[in-house]
Design a protein around this motif. Structure first.
Motif, short mmCIF file in Angstrom:
data_model
loop_
_atom_site.label_atom_id
_atom_site.label_comp_id
_atom_site.label_asym_id
_atom_site.label_seq_id
_atom_site.Cartn_x
_atom_site.Cartn_y
_atom_site.Cartn_z
N ASP A 50 -52.61 64.95 -8.01
CA ASP A 50 -53.11 64.35 -6.78
C ASP A 50 -54.25 65.16 -6.18
O ASP A 50 -55.27 64.62 -5.74
N ALA A 51 -54.06 66.48 -6.13
CA ALA A 51 -55.05 67.34 -5.48
C ALA A 51 -56.40 67.27 -6.19
O ALA A 51 -57.45 67.17 -5.55
N SER A 52 -56.37 67.32 -7.54
CA SER A 52 -57.64 67.27 -8.28
C SER A 52 -58.31 65.91 -8.14
O SER A 52 -59.54 65.83 -8.05
N LEU A 53 -57.53 64.83 -8.11
CA LEU A 53 -58.11 63.50 -7.91
C LEU A 53 -58.77 63.40 -6.54
O LEU A 53 -59.86 62.86 -6.40
N ARG A 54 -58.09 63.94 -5.52
CA ARG A 54 -58.65 63.90 -4.18
C ARG A 54 -59.92 64.74 -4.10
O ARG A 54 -60.91 64.35 -3.48
N GLU A 55 -59.91 65.90 -4.74
CA GLU A 55 -61.09 66.77 -4.70
C GLU A 55 -62.29 66.09 -5.35
O GLU A 55 -63.41 66.14 -4.83
N ARG A 56 -62.06 65.42 -6.48
CA ARG A 56 -63.17 64.72 -7.15
C ARG A 56 -63.71 63.59 -6.28
O ARG A 56 -64.93 63.40 -6.19
N ALA A 57 -62.80 62.84 -5.64
CA ALA A 57 -63.24 61.72 -4.79
C ALA A 57 -64.02 62.22 -3.58
O ALA A 57 -65.06 61.66 -3.21
N GLU A 58 -63.51 63.28 -2.93
CA GLU A 58 -64.22 63.83 -1.77
C GLU A 58 -65.58 64.38 -2.17
O GLU A 58 -66.57 64.19 -1.46
N ALA A 59 -65.63 65.06 -3.32
CA ALA A 59 -66.90 65.62 -3.79
C ALA A 59 -67.92 64.51 -4.06
O ALA A 59 -69.10 64.63 -3.70
N GLN A 60 -67.47 63.42 -4.68
CA GLN A 60 -68.38 62.31 -4.96
C GLN A 60 -68.89 61.67 -3.67
O GLN A 60 -70.07 61.33 -3.56
N LEU A 61 -68.02 61.54 -2.68
CA LEU A 61 -68.43 60.96 -1.39
C LEU A 61 -69.48 61.84 -0.72
O LEU A 61 -70.49 61.34 -0.21
N LEU A 94 -74.80 64.80 -15.30
CA LEU A 94 -73.57 64.01 -15.25
C LEU A 94 -73.31 63.51 -13.83
O LEU A 94 -72.95 62.34 -13.63
N GLN A 95 -73.51 64.39 -12.85
CA GLN A 95 -73.28 63.98 -11.46
C GLN A 95 -74.31 62.94 -11.01
O GLN A 95 -74.00 62.04 -10.23
N GLN A 96 -75.52 63.05 -11.53
CA GLN A 96 -76.56 62.10 -11.13
C GLN A 96 -76.26 60.69 -11.64
O GLN A 96 -76.69 59.70 -11.03
N LEU A 97 -75.52 60.60 -12.74
CA LEU A 97 -75.13 59.28 -13.24
C LEU A 97 -74.27 58.55 -12.21
O LEU A 97 -74.28 57.31 -12.14
#
Length: 673
Positions: free
Chosen positions: A464-475, A572-575
């Motif tokens: 859960d924590a890693s999924l949340r971190e990825r979503a917050e980072a993308q936002l 990768l992030q720019q995609l």
């Protein structure tokens, strides 16, 4: 420069001078317990004070994780610095001579340490020149402003060393260079002058401004605050951060207020320079001001060291910016306040006045009476949640309940939580005793661990924590690098109640972004954009990655290093920025799904913990009652519903959340399609 081989005399002098309580107390809030001090250990996730600091033994030890040693080892482990770096830092702090075993290194060290003395001298000479200009004919208007509009006496003006920076572009530059022989590069390092854009020379940073010098604890001038006298912006122009000035570590007026704080056993924190000056002039000398938008934990710790009861009173302005500053300060020390390690109160003066305005019409005794009755931080936050809400309207009542549940959920299970639950229920019920009892019980169920809002780590699942971190980072990446979406993102976060980021470094980043936007657009406009009442085109014009990098480079370089991937996205992030609108919908849905899923787990657990009364048991109870009134089937159903009300309520809430979870999953699927 290579690491110096320090002479044993220097090491011993530092060990003798660096008191363990002072060193640890700068980073940990310590509370006296008998002959020793206790506090939360910074080397592990300490929930209750497990670190003991012994002044007699000059030693610290944590009974939970086993960390221990002297003051030098504490700083080495806390700051990840070498032994030599720690000794050098302490030697500079305590003005101790530094000797090395190498003659060439000794000379280079002498030059390095003398530079700070040169900076202090340049700032002191600048302050003297500003004071002389205030008394000169060119400073007549500034002096009149201080005497008439501010109501300051000649003694107060002299005591706080107030001055005036003339309108000329190079008045201070010429004086320090030609009369005092100060090199312009040193003036630039002290924050007094600014290089011209063409690279040809310098000009004064402060022009046509009332000058307020800022001192450190030792009384040395480390910077200035300059107030505009003609309405030009910014209203207050402050020195930049330099080798001797770090606004997060210093407090305005602390050099004068430290002893009064000890005598009053209370520290008063206000917003502005002139609030401090007005309070001191009125005899309230235990007042200081933060040098930023809010207090840092380090500044609060400094104040606590001067007050045995650790009583801190925040008297910020009652406007939106002042309320946010108070909330941020509370957030810095909330855990310590909850555990009783300090007594934090919040004072708002009548009619929204600041201390300077209040004291023009009231006496010292009037102010102190209000100070002594200032509410505890939690009482103040409760009032902030309820402020402006019409509890007779269902939607606003629900918003108030949600805010109060979130707030009271932070309290440990104790008599204190029961006390506040009762008080809040009485407020919400409007004085209706029976309704208050029912509300108190409902709130109690929701407040337990604050799990209704998915905040309990007990309901986290692996991953859960890693999924949340990825979503917050993308936002946050979308917010930084897709300017056209910024207003939409703010509105989505407000509507979905996602503004409080879960990861600490993401929370700090969002706070820095909001502060930059408030400085450039104003608090009111930013709030209207978040509410959706303004289109928010102005947000797109801000170069946030550059502004943020510049800010963090000065204020928080470790955070800057951690956020490099957000500020400078790779291929990768720019995609992920190709279809930003779809990415935004999916990311916000993922974040909200994370919260709803934990709420579902809580509701399922609560539902399963209920002891159900079967239909057979209900029939048996009715037969025992020997009542024949009404239809038997209806009576059985009514009794079943009444006896199992909590279980049925949890069941209904659970299925409602599951349905909403399906909607969020559909939004996420549309993103990936």
């Amino acid at each position: 420069m290579s690491v110096p081989r320090l002479h044993p005399r220097t090491i011993e002098a530092v060990k003798e001078r660096a008191d363990i309580v002072d060193v640890v107390g700068e980073h940990v809030m310590l509370k006296k317990k008998g002959r020793e001090f206790v506090g939360l250990c910074p080397f592990h996730d300490d929930k209750s004070p497990s670190m003991t600091v012994s002044p007699a033994k000059q030693f610290y030890y944590c009974f939970s994780c086993g960390a221990g040693g002297n003051s030098l080892k504490f700083l080495m482990e806390l700051k990840r610095q070498s032994f030599s770096d720690v000794v050098m830092e302490l030697a500079r702090r305590y003005s101790l001579p530094v000797e090395t075993l190498d003659a060439n290194q000794q000379e280079r060290l002498r030059q390095q340490l003398s530079r700070r003395d040169q900076l202090h001298r340049a700032l002191s000479l600048a302050s003297g020149w500003f004071r002389s200009r205030l008394q000169a004919p060119e400073g007549a208007a500034a002096l009149e402003y201080l005497r008439k509009q501010r109501g300051l006496s000649a003694g107060t003006i002299e005591s706080f060393e107030l001055g005036y920076a003339p309108e000329a572009w190079d008045g201070l530059l010429r004086h320090l260079q030609q009369v005092e022989g100060i090199d312009p590069s040193l003036m630039e390092a002290a924050g007094l002058v600014v290089p011209r854009k063409g690279g040809n020379g310098f000009y004064d940073r402060f022009r046509h401004r009332l000058m307020v010098p800022i001192h450190d604890r030792q009384g040395r001038i480390i910077g200035f605050g300059g107030r505009s006298l003609d309405g030009s912006e910014p209203k207050y122009l402050n020195s930049p951060e330099t080798e001797v000035f770090d606004k997060g570590k210093h407090l305005y007026g602390f050099d004068k207020a430290a002893d009064p704080i000890r005598r009053a056993d209370c520290a008063l924190v206000v917003e502005g320079y002139f609030d401090v000056i007005a309070l001191h002039a009125a005899g309230v000398r235990h007042a200081v001001a933060a040098l930023g938008t809010a207090m840092s934990a380090q500044q609060i710790t400094q104040l606590c060291r001067c007050s045995e009861s650790r009583r801190i009173i925040l008297n910020f302005d009652a406007d939106g910016a002042g309320v946010r500053a108070a909330q941020r300060t509370i957030g810095e020390v909330e855990q310590q306040a909850l555990q009783g390690q300090l007594e934090l109160r919040v004072l708002h003066l009548p009619a929204g006045k600041d201390p300077d305005e209040f004291l023009k019409q009231h006496s010292q005794a009037d102010y102190l009476a209000l100070q002594d009755n200032a509410p505890l931080w939690l009482d103040w936050q409760i009032e902030q949640v309820l402020s402006g809400k019409d509890l007779g309207r269902a939607d606003q009542f629900q918003l108030a309940v949600q805010g109060l549940v979130e707030l009271l959920g932070k309290l440990p299970q104790s008599a204190l939580r029961s006390h506040y639950l009762q008080r809040v229920a009485e407020r919400l019920s409007g004085g209706q005793a029976r309704m208050a009892l029912q509300l108190e019980e409902d709130l109690r169920q929701q407040v337990k661990g604050q799990r209704w809002h998915g905040r309990s780590s007990r309901h986290e699942q692996p991953g859960d924590a890693s999924l949340r971190e990825r979503a917050e980072a993308q936002l946050l990446r979308l917010y930084l690098h897709v300017p056209s979406l910024r207003a939409t993102i703010r509105q989505e976060l407000r509507q979905r109640e996602l503004e409080d980021f879960g990861l600490p470094h993401h929370r700090k980043l969002w706070a820095h972004l909001s502060a930059l936007e408030e400085d450039n657009l104003g608090v009111g406009l930013l709030e209207n954009i978040s509410r959706g009442s303004e289109p928010g085109d102005q947000l797109a014009d801000l170069e946030l990655p550059r502004l943020l990098s510049d800010l963090l480079l000065i204020e928080d370089s470790p955070l800057l290093q951690r956020l490099t991937a957000l500020l400078e996205p790779g291929e990768l992030q720019q995609l992920g920025l190709v279809n930003p609108s779809d990415q935004l919908r999916g990311t916000t849905a993922s974040l909200e799904r994370h919260r709803v899923l934990r709420r579902c787990r809580h509701l399922l657990e609560a539902w399963g913990s209920q002891r159900l009364q079967s239909l057979e048991q209900c029939i048996a109870m009715l037969l025992e009652s020997k009542e024949d009134e009404g239809d038997a089937e209806t009576r059985i159903e009514a009794l079943f519903q009444r006896l199992n009300a909590d279980a049925l309520r949890f069941q209904e809430l659970y299925y409602t959340e599951r349905q909403y979870l399906q909607q969020l999953d559909q939004q996420r699927c549309r993103q990936s399609a």
